[in-house]
Design an enzyme around this catalytic site. Structure first.
Site, PDB file in Angstrom:
ATOM      1  N   GLU A 124     -63.221  69.431  26.170  1.00 29.02           N
ATOM      2  CA  GLU A 124     -62.011  69.107  26.938  1.00 29.02           C
ATOM      3  C   GLU A 124     -60.804  69.102  26.008  1.00 29.02           C
ATOM      4  O   GLU A 124     -59.721  68.652  26.390  1.00 29.02           O
ATOM      5  CB  GLU A 124     -62.163  67.756  27.631  1.00 29.02           C
ATOM      6  CG  GLU A 124     -63.451  67.645  28.447  1.00 29.02           C
ATOM      7  CD  GLU A 124     -63.461  66.456  29.370  1.00 29.02           C
ATOM      8  OE1 GLU A 124     -62.671  66.460  30.322  1.00 29.02           O
ATOM      9  OE2 GLU A 124     -64.245  65.524  29.125  1.00 29.02           O
ATOM     10  N   ARG A 138     -58.970  71.276  22.310  1.00 26.03           N
ATOM     11  CA  ARG A 138     -58.565  72.613  21.892  1.00 26.03           C
ATOM     12  C   ARG A 138     -59.286  73.044  20.615  1.00 26.03           C
ATOM     13  O   ARG A 138     -59.186  72.378  19.580  1.00 26.03           O
ATOM     14  CB  ARG A 138     -57.053  72.643  21.681  1.00 26.03           C
ATOM     15  CG  ARG A 138     -56.275  72.252  22.956  1.00 26.03           C
ATOM     16  CD  ARG A 138     -54.784  72.338  22.782  1.00 26.03           C
ATOM     17  NE  ARG A 138     -54.263  71.481  21.728  1.00 26.03           N
ATOM     18  CZ  ARG A 138     -53.943  70.201  21.871  1.00 26.03           C
ATOM     19  NH1 ARG A 138     -54.108  69.591  23.033  1.00 26.03           N
ATOM     20  NH2 ARG A 138     -53.474  69.524  20.861  1.00 26.03           N
TER      21      ARG A 138
END
Lengths: 354, 354, 354
Positions: B231, B233
């Site tokens: 969830e 980067r």
């Protein structure tokens, strides 16, 4: 012919004008306009032709549909004035599509959807910079629409359209339900990369040389003035100077979520680290450490080069002090600002191919 | 027939090869390639057929279009060598579409768009792991394109295409303006969930059992090696070990936004909390508390089990110390690392149905 | 006729029922259902007609396809009972599309895909509030599908479909690979703005007057109860009270990424600042300062109005204390909670045009 006439206005301010293709609702109301070639300060002759067509004096704002019998006449007049792009747009568009003409002054309060869309186009075409247009009242003017794979649709027409698509074995994809569409449906300015266009609203000003990565976001009346790497969020009204870098998930405080009335900006050659944020205007050459949020009211220990404490003040008092690195001391927990003596070293290959 | 010949190369390194369908610009330049069935280390016979077709020695890289009269011959030769998928691709594709063949060595510097696309395909098909391919110079090779509902379009052709769509009563939707397309237009690897595909670039390596949620992001030459919940980067070059979890909005520092030259990685069985981040390689079994960003230079108080201070050091010096929980003491403000004695308890039902 | 019969059930709990259009796999399995007009507690006569058609007692759950010869009969019976919308849906849908009927009790564990989709529809149509339905086991029931520009496609059928599209000169765009589709493919509830629909799952409950901005996210069985500005992430199960504001990138801890078993909620008139987060139920009138993550275990210095220390406790012990401002003292690094004496001043124009 001229449903909207914004009244007399100081004719000394810049004019803008455009010919657009509009979407209309089931009740034939204009709900959205695409202006392929808007102009700032068009030739006096062109303005004169449009104003005459719209029944406006030169100091007035307004718009009108270009209906059947008028199309050829207006196209010819514009072609004669050298406006070949506009003329071609009019003559190449089928009669069953809605064409309109709009003229506008930059500092006139918009009073219609075509005027708001023209102003948003001017920003995204980079004809005017953010914060230089009067946009007061546009929220109330714009309609909340479904922006779909079949174009803009009024919300009360949407369920029937979606059912009809399913009954044909298709899906009507709703990308967004909003007053503002995304920019790239209208224009992609030169020299930019925009990794996820859903995150850039019409009215954004994306400077030449800017890359907006997937986590980046740019609201209307906001943007970057030149080369920039945007992986954070540029709120409405925020302007970012050249050669600055907004790290992944970084935040510039707007007025939507508890932000105050001070307009936030980012100077030139700044770096806001990943997951960091600012609530005050950041001067040139400053760095915010990754993960640190500095609001205007954050008390900051301002250090000298040698690490000694110069003073303690609120961040907004540093809004004209350039070249500071903001960090939270990881042992004391205090927010500190120290002078920067080396330059930021961004990845050269990446930026050279923006 | 062989516009690109990458010169002699050490033939001991792995070969890759593929037959692709290309998009071309108005000037007939190849701008993008879809390889449905790329192969790593294809059979010698198959390589031989392709190299002969391309006019290459076995140690060379190159590509060429498969033009009209050659299609049947090459398809037959490949079918004879057992390459039925490639043969079928060639014979089932209409002559007005652009087919090409490409052979490549993993450690050869790419010199053409078809070669770069082949390498990115190898990663996303999970044929090679991130950080094992030479990708130098690919930014300069790739074209910045509009990735649209009508496919890849060169930017100078875009305005006319968008106007034409509007004049037909349609909208040409521009999903992205970028050098890299999104992965799922080319391949969806097995056993993954990808909640918003706009956030996963071609060249990402998504491990079997990985879920990338809406806030997740995976760049090229980066990814997860097995089961993972993403969830956050995953920046270019970052590799995440099995059974790790990147919380919502979490960040792994890359080289795009002020990151240094150290390659960041995440070990096995790690948890980076929501809105947290790392700027150093995180060893196995570590947890970063939600909201805490630990850069390589963050000074950390390393505690013993009983809470006493063992030492203070920079985080990058802990890059080989497993099973630490990183947190900011909420009373003292100091960043601390303490040994983890219990295991992370992730939601079993969710992960079992990845 | 009745492939699914969920057995006897307490008939005292609310009924729901709907007629749907389904997508089927190549093997004719129902993989997804669109219910344009689901009903909670439909008229007894209507339930009776559907149960008779499905071969169910009134206390049972189940679904069945509405096949050729039955269509007219069922449509007539429903029309006679005043269910004109359902009757029209049946009679207006071509025979080659899959229609089905489904009846369900809110507290029955779903045992089929049509039942799960009906429950998710009830939430997004705002017929039931989050956390009031039994959804146990739905992850295992739902299929992981490709949600594409051509509708829902089973993953093993996807590569052939993508190749076929390319060979036609088109692109099959895969928006998502997930068990849950996005909400707006099924319903757009009244009075909302949803800037990027890819970030709102079917099963989200979006209250009247809510704006979800581009950085907002709403999972299934979660949402807002009324007016709200959502620029942060509402995790599964999280409910946000009226007049609250989730700042850009803010986080509500769910069970997906290391969250505990306590259900997080946000009260009325709360503000979670940009890049902030909560790991405990936030009571009415509270503010979390931008950038601050308060987990349930965070130790907080609770201050009196005059700034003196009242007590130190964990945040979850403050889950019933309203009107506190949580901040990290930027000089001491300590997390503090202080009573709020002024009201939050949100941007009036923006909220008045939600």
């Amino acid at each position: 012919m001229h449903p909207t006439n914004n009244g007399s206005h100081n004719s000394g301010t810049p004019h803008s004008a455009a010919i657009g293709l509009a979407s209309v609702s089931a009740s034939d109301e204009v709900i959205e306009v695409f202006y392929p070639s808007p102009q700032l300060n068009p030739a006096a002759k062109s303005v004169s032709i449009l104003c005459q067509y719209l029944g406006l004096s030169k100091s007035e704002n307004g718009w009108a549909r270009i209906t059947g019998p008028d199309r050829r006449l207006l196209a010819n007049a514009l072609a004669g004035a050298g406006e070949t792009t506009w003329a071609e747009l009019i003559s190449s568009t089928d009669i069953d599509h809605t064409l309109l003409a709009c003229v506008n002054h930059m500092d006139a309060t918009p009073v219609s959807i075509p005027e708001v869309f023209l102003k948003l186009h001017l920003l995204s075409h980079r004809l005017v910079k953010p914060q230089t247009l009067v946009l007061d009242g546009m929220f109330a003017l714009l309609k909340n629409l479904a922006w779909t794979s079949e174009g803009a649709i009024e919300l009360d027409e949407l369920p029937a359209r979606q059912l009809a698509a399913r009954q044909r074995g298709e899906v009507l994809d709703v990308h967004s339900v909003d007053k503002f569409p995304k920019m790239t449906t209208y224009v992609v300015p030169s020299g930019v990369r925009l990794a996820d266009t859903a995150r850039i609203r019409l009215g954004a000003y994306i400077g030449e040389g800017t890359t907006v990565m997937h986590e980046g976001f740019v609201n209307f009346n906001a943007g970057t003035l030149g080369t920039a790497m945007v992986e954070g969020r540029i709120s409405a009204g925020v302007v970012v100077g050249e050669d600055s870098d907004l790290g992944g998930g970084s935040s510039t405080m707007g007025t939507l979520s508890g932000g105050g009335s001070i307009i936030i900006s980012v100077g030139r050659n700044c770096l806001i680290g990943a997951n960091a944020g600012i609530g005050f205007p950041l001067p040139d050459g400053c760095i915010i450490e990754a993960g640190l949020y500095v609001t205007g009211g954050t008390k900051v220990n301002v250090l000298a080069q040698d690490g000694s404490l110069n003073k303690t003040c609120k961040a907004h008092e540093l809004a004209s002090t350039t070249s500071l690195l903001y960090r939270r001391n990881s042992l004391s927990g205090a927010v500190e600002a120290i002078p920067i003596t080396h330059s930021i070293d961004l990845n050269t290959e990446l930026h050279s191919h923006n």
